[in-house]
Design a protein around this motif. Structure first.
Motif, PDB file in Angstrom:
ATOM      1  N   ALA A 174       0.780  -1.246   0.114  1.00 23.61           N
ATOM      2  CA  ALA A 174      -0.051   0.032   0.014  1.00 23.61           C
ATOM      3  C   ALA A 174       0.921   1.292   0.090  1.00 23.61           C
ATOM      4  N   GLY A 175       0.383   2.241  -0.680  1.00 20.32           N
ATOM      5  CA  GLY A 175       1.308   3.578  -0.894  1.00 20.32           C
ATOM      6  C   GLY A 175       2.446   3.528  -1.542  1.00 20.32           C
ATOM      7  N   MET A 176       3.481   4.324  -1.530  1.00 18.66           N
ATOM      8  CA  MET A 176       4.737   4.480  -2.170  1.00 18.66           C
ATOM      9  C   MET A 176       5.533   3.629  -1.867  1.00 18.66           C
ATOM     10  N   PRO A 177       6.289   2.825  -2.521  1.00 15.40           N
ATOM     11  CA  PRO A 177       7.659   2.336  -2.322  1.00 15.40           C
ATOM     12  C   PRO A 177       8.522   3.211  -1.801  1.00 15.40           C
ATOM     13  N   ALA A 178       9.348   2.582  -0.895  1.00 12.36           N
ATOM     14  CA  ALA A 178      10.432   3.238  -0.406  1.00 12.36           C
ATOM     15  C   ALA A 178      10.141   4.314   0.801  1.00 12.36           C
ATOM     16  N   VAL A 179       8.739   4.502   0.813  1.00  9.27           N
ATOM     17  CA  VAL A 179       8.325   5.404   1.916  1.00  9.27           C
ATOM     18  C   VAL A 179       7.733   4.614   3.293  1.00  9.27           C
ATOM     19  N   SER A 180       8.586   4.360   4.215  1.00  5.73           N
ATOM     20  CA  SER A 180       8.375   3.080   5.131  1.00  5.73           C
ATOM     21  C   SER A 180       8.141   1.794   4.322  1.00  5.73           C
ATOM     22  N   ASP A 181       8.465   1.680   3.514  1.00  2.61           N
ATOM     23  CA  ASP A 181       8.520   0.346   2.808  1.00  2.61           C
ATOM     24  C   ASP A 181       9.483   0.056   2.077  1.00  2.61           C
ATOM     25  N   PRO A 182       9.633  -1.358   1.732  1.00  7.34           N
ATOM     26  CA  PRO A 182      10.695  -1.749   0.811  1.00  7.34           C
ATOM     27  C   PRO A 182      10.999  -0.925  -0.717  1.00  7.34           C
ATOM     28  N   GLY A 183      11.992  -0.532  -0.898  1.00 10.42           N
ATOM     29  CA  GLY A 183      12.197   0.031  -2.333  1.00 10.42           C
ATOM     30  C   GLY A 183      13.552   0.855  -2.390  1.00 10.42           C
ATOM     31  N   PHE A 184      13.905   1.686  -1.306  1.00 12.64           N
ATOM     32  CA  PHE A 184      14.886   2.652  -1.543  1.00 12.64           C
ATOM     33  C   PHE A 184      16.295   1.886  -1.866  1.00 12.64           C
ATOM     34  N   ARG A 185      16.373   0.587  -1.501  1.00 11.13           N
ATOM     35  CA  ARG A 185      17.650  -0.062  -1.919  1.00 11.13           C
ATOM     36  C   ARG A 185      17.807  -0.268  -3.594  1.00 11.13           C
ATOM     37  N   VAL A 186      16.645  -0.581  -4.044  1.00 11.61           N
ATOM     38  CA  VAL A 186      16.438  -0.876  -5.500  1.00 11.61           C
ATOM     39  C   VAL A 186      16.514   0.323  -6.308  1.00 11.61           C
ATOM     40  N   VAL A 187      16.122   1.522  -5.615  1.00 11.66           N
ATOM     41  CA  VAL A 187      16.194   2.653  -6.424  1.00 11.66           C
ATOM     42  C   VAL A 187      17.562   3.052  -6.481  1.00 11.66           C
ATOM     43  N   ALA A 188      18.138   3.258  -5.302  1.00 10.83           N
ATOM     44  CA  ALA A 188      19.455   3.452  -5.228  1.00 10.83           C
ATOM     45  C   ALA A 188      20.352   2.572  -6.102  1.00 10.83           C
ATOM     46  N   ALA A 189      20.058   1.461  -6.268  1.00 17.61           N
ATOM     47  CA  ALA A 189      21.148   0.810  -7.193  1.00 17.61           C
ATOM     48  C   ALA A 189      20.826   1.042  -8.586  1.00 17.61           C
ATOM     49  N   ALA A 190      19.709   1.310  -8.716  1.00 24.27           N
ATOM     50  CA  ALA A 190      19.212   1.468 -10.369  1.00 24.27           C
ATOM     51  C   ALA A 190      19.919   2.833 -10.586  1.00 24.27           C
ATOM     52  N   ALA A 191      19.730   3.753  -9.539  1.00 23.24           N
ATOM     53  CA  ALA A 191      20.330   5.278 -10.061  1.00 23.24           C
ATOM     54  C   ALA A 191      21.690   5.092  -9.980  1.00 23.24           C
ATOM     55  N   ALA A 192      22.414   4.447  -9.312  1.00 25.91           N
ATOM     56  CA  ALA A 192      23.724   4.387  -9.314  1.00 25.91           C
ATOM     57  C   ALA A 192      24.292   3.796 -10.455  1.00 25.91           C
ATOM     58  N   ALA A 193      23.276   2.860 -11.252  1.00 27.47           N
ATOM     59  CA  ALA A 193      23.808   2.267 -12.644  1.00 27.47           C
ATOM     60  C   ALA A 193      23.530   2.996 -13.770  1.00 27.47           C
ATOM     61  N   GLY A 194      22.938   4.431 -13.520  1.00 26.59           N
ATOM     62  CA  GLY A 194      22.640   5.172 -14.699  1.00 26.59           C
ATOM     63  C   GLY A 194      21.139   4.811 -15.320  1.00 26.59           C
ATOM     64  N   ILE A 195      20.410   4.185 -14.526  1.00 23.99           N
ATOM     65  CA  ILE A 195      19.075   3.611 -15.077  1.00 23.99           C
ATOM     66  C   ILE A 195      18.110   4.655 -14.966  1.00 23.99           C
ATOM     67  N   THR A 196      17.073   4.651 -15.991  1.00 26.26           N
ATOM     68  CA  THR A 196      16.093   5.624 -15.560  1.00 26.26           C
ATOM     69  C   THR A 196      14.882   5.216 -14.803  1.00 26.26           C
TER      70      THR A 196
END
Length: 361
Positions: free
Chosen positions: A86-108
Motif C-alpha cells: 500500500a502507498g509508495m515504495p521506499a516510503v516506510s516500505d521496501p524500495g529505496f535499495r532498489v532505487v539507489a542501485a538503479a540510479a547508481a547504474a544510470g538507469i531511468t
C-alpha cells in the motif's frame, strides 16, 4: 539500451483509488517486484487486468539481493515495476535499495503516483501543513521510543508517525508523557477503508480513546502538532551554580563542589564557549536563574548546570554507550550544543594538584 524502473503507488485501502496508468504498467511490465506477490495478484484481479511479466518478491529481508538482480534485468532493457502492499515504495516500505542501485547504474527511474496514508492523514488532520516532518515508526522498545520523543519534543513542525495496533497505546502514553497531554493530535485509522476512523483532540484524549476497553485493530497514522520550541538554554558553570546552591565562590577559579577548576581547563572552556555558546566558569547566566536547571528567565531562557550534563554523560557511558553518542544524546535532551556538554565534562574533572615550586640548589 537500459530499461526503466517504475515505482508504483498502490491503493492504501479502496482499490478504486488506483489510477488507470497503474493498471497499464502492471499489465505490460517485464518484471513486477512486489512486497507481497499474492497481494499484487489480487490487485490485478480487482483492476481487471492480466499480468504477463515475471512476478518476484521484494520484501525487506530480501531487498538487498533483489536490488542486484533487478538492476541486472534493467541493464538488459527490461521494464521493472516496483510495488508495495500500500502507498509508495521506499516510503516506510521496501524500495529505496532498489532505487539507489538503479540510479547508481544510470538507469531511468520514474513513478506512477498514488495514494499515501502520510499525506492523506496530514490533509484531513486540520493541523498546520505548510511545514511538516515524517517520523515513520517509533522504536519498539520503550526506552528507545521515549529517547526519540525527547529529541522531537521541541520540534515546531507538525509531525506524522505510523504505528501498529499492538503498540499504539504504549506510543500514545509515551507521547503524552514527553510532549504533554494538551498537545493537539489527530489519529487516523484504516484510511479509505470500510472502517475508516479519524479521532481528533489532544494526546490526552487519544490516550483515553485507546484505553477505554475497545479492541484496537488496523494500521494507524498519527499527526501531532508541533511544539512552541525551546528558548535559549544557558549552561551554568562554577560560581553561578555555587551561588544558587548557597555556596560562596572565592577568588580565582570557580568552585566545583569544593574542587577548583584547573587553569588549563578554564582556558579550554573559554575556547569552547566561543564555539558552542557555553558560559565561561564564573560568568553569570544571561536571563533565567543561575544554576537552577530548567528555570525560565524573563526572556524565556532556561538554564542547566554543567554538573548535571557531566553526570548524565557519565551515566550513559556506564551503560556501554560511547562518549560521543552519550554527548549527542545529552545535548539533544537539554537543547544545548555538544561543545557545551564537552565543556561541562571538562569542568567536572578534578583539578590537577599544583606542581611544587622548583628551588635552585
Amino acid at each position: 539500451m537500459s530499461g526503466t524502473l517504475v515505482l508504483c503507488g498502490a491503493p492504501i485501502g479502496d482499490v478504486r483509488d488506483a489510477s488507470p496508468r497503474l493498471g497499464e504498467i502492471l499489465a505490460t511490465a517485464d518484471v513486477i517486484a512486489a512486497e507481497d506477490t499474492r497481494r499484487v495478484l489480487r490487485l490485478a484481479h480487482a483492476l481487471g487486468i492480466t499480468i504477463t511479466g515475471r512476478v518476484v518478491s521484494c520484501y525487506d529481508q530480501v531487498e538487498g539481493a533483489r536490488a542486484a538482480m533487478l538492476t541486472g534485468q534493467l541493464l538488459q532493457g527490461a521494464t521493472v515495476a516496483l510495488i508495495t502492499d500500500a502507498g509508495m515504495p521506499a516510503v516506510s516500505d521496501p524500495g529505496f535499495r532498489v532505487v539507489a542501485a538503479a540510479a547508481a547504474a544510470g538507469i531511468t527511474v520514474t513513478v506512477v503516483p498514488g495514494p499515501s496514508a502520510v499525506t492523506a492523514a496530514l490533509a484531513v488532520s486540520g493541523l498546520p501543513s505548510d511545514r511538516w516532518t515524517f517520523e515513520g515508526f517509533l522504536p519498539r522498545r520503550g526506552g528507545e521510543r521515549r529517547g526519540r520523543l525527547r529529541e522531537l519534543r521541541d520540534e515546531t513542525r507538525t509531525m506524522v508517525f505510523l504505528e501498529s495496533p499492538h503498540r499504539i497505546e504504549a506510543s500514545l502514553r509515551d507521547l503524552a508523557a514527553v510532549f504533554g497531554g494538551p498537545r493537539p493530535a489527530v489519529l487516523c485509522r484504516e484510511l479509505t477503508k470500510t472502517f475508516e476512523e479519524i479521532v481528533r483532540g489532544d494526546l490526552a484524549a487519544l490516550v483515553a480513546w485507546a484505553t477505554d476497553g475497545r479492541v484496537i485493530r488496523g494500521e494507524f497514522t498519527l499527526v501531532v502538532g508541533g511544539g512552541a520550541g525551546r528558548g535559549p538554554v544557558t549552561v551554568t558553570f562554577g560560581s553561578a551554580a555555587a551561588a544558587s546552591a548557597g555556596g560562596v565562590p572565592g577568588p580565582g577559579p570557580a568552585a566545583r563542589g569544593g574542587v577548583g577548576v584547573d587553569p588549563a581547563v578554564e582556558a579550554a572552556l573559554a575556547g569552547l564557549a566561543g564555539l558552542g555558546g557555553a558560559e565561561v566558569p564564573g560568568a553569570q547566566a544571561a536571563g533565567g536563574v543561575d544554576g537552577v536547571d530548567g528555570v525560565d528567565g524573563a526572556d524565556g531562557a532556561s538554564t542547566v548546570s554543567a554538573e548535571v550534563l557531566a553526570a548524565e554523560v557519565a551515566r550513559r557511558a556506564a551503560t556501554g554507550m560511547s562518549r560521543k553518542d552519550a554527548r549527542r544524546a545529552v545535548a539533544a535532551d537539554h537543547g544545548v550544543s555538544r561543545n557545551d556538554v564537552y565543556a561541562a565534562e571538562l569542568a567536572a574533572r578534578p583539578a590537577r594538584p599544583a606542581r611544587p615550586a622548583r628551588t635552585r640548589p
